[in-house]
Motif scaffolding. Structure first.
Motif, short mmCIF file in Angstrom:
data_model
loop_
_atom_site.label_atom_id
_atom_site.label_comp_id
_atom_site.label_asym_id
_atom_site.label_seq_id
_atom_site.Cartn_x
_atom_site.Cartn_y
_atom_site.Cartn_z
N GLN A 60 0.84 -1.20 0.00
CA GLN A 60 0.00 0.00 0.00
C GLN A 60 0.87 1.25 0.00
O GLN A 60 0.59 2.21 -0.72
N SER A 61 1.95 1.24 0.77
CA SER A 61 2.86 2.38 0.79
C SER A 61 3.49 2.60 -0.58
O SER A 61 3.62 3.74 -1.04
N ILE A 62 3.90 1.52 -1.22
CA ILE A 62 4.48 1.62 -2.57
C ILE A 62 3.46 2.19 -3.54
O ILE A 62 3.77 3.08 -4.34
N ASN A 63 2.23 1.71 -3.47
CA ASN A 63 1.18 2.22 -4.36
C ASN A 63 0.92 3.69 -4.08
O ASN A 63 0.70 4.48 -5.02
N ASP A 64 0.92 4.10 -2.81
CA ASP A 64 0.74 5.51 -2.47
C ASP A 64 1.86 6.37 -3.05
O ASP A 64 1.62 7.45 -3.60
N LEU A 65 3.10 5.86 -2.94
CA LEU A 65 4.24 6.60 -3.50
C LEU A 65 4.14 6.71 -5.01
O LEU A 65 4.44 7.76 -5.59
N LYS A 66 3.72 5.63 -5.65
CA LYS A 66 3.54 5.66 -7.12
C LYS A 66 2.50 6.70 -7.50
O LYS A 66 2.67 7.45 -8.46
N ALA A 67 1.41 6.73 -6.75
CA ALA A 67 0.35 7.69 -7.03
C ALA A 67 0.86 9.11 -6.84
O ALA A 67 0.57 10.00 -7.64
N MET A 69 3.95 10.15 -7.15
CA MET A 69 4.88 10.42 -8.25
C MET A 69 4.12 10.76 -9.52
O MET A 69 4.51 11.65 -10.27
N GLY A 70 3.03 10.07 -9.76
CA GLY A 70 2.22 10.34 -10.95
C GLY A 70 1.55 11.69 -10.88
O GLY A 70 1.43 12.39 -11.88
N GLN A 71 1.13 12.11 -9.71
CA GLN A 71 0.46 13.40 -9.55
C GLN A 71 1.44 14.55 -9.73
O GLN A 71 1.09 15.59 -10.26
N GLU A 72 2.68 14.36 -9.29
CA GLU A 72 3.67 15.42 -9.41
C GLU A 72 4.16 15.58 -10.84
O GLU A 72 4.66 16.62 -11.21
#
Length: 93
Positions: A60-67, A69-72
């Motif tokens: 979940q933490s990895i998915n949050d970080l990916k999200a 990164m995508g938003q930035e």
């Protein structure tokens, strides 16, 4: 003749007592082994459940970080390096 029969009976009783005591000790040892095994499997099961929960949290933490990164909109450092690599002579031909 009666004395001999009494001695045989006493010996048989003593032998049977020793046999039963040994049998009970073996049974107790086997039950203890099974009990220890069950307890260790329960502990292992709890540990595996906890590990599974931690892995889920990590995912979940990895998915949050990916999200994030995508938003930035910024590429990852490894993606930026791949774009900057110079072409070799084989690539230009």
């Amino acid at each position: 003749m009666d004395g001999s029969d009494a001695d045989d009976t006493k010996q048989s009783t003593a032998d049977m007592t020793v046999f039963v005591q040994n049998l009970l000790q073996q049974m107790q040892s086997r039950f203890q082994t099974m009990s220890d095994s069950i307890i260790s499997k329960n502990i292992l099961s709890i540990s595996l459940d906890e590990m599974g929960t931690r892995i889920d949290e990590l995912e979940q933490s990895i998915n949050d970080l990916k999200a994030e990164m995508g938003q930035e909109g910024t590429p990852s450092p490894s993606a930026a390096k791949a774009k900057e690599e110079p072409k070799t002579a084989d690539d230009s031909a």
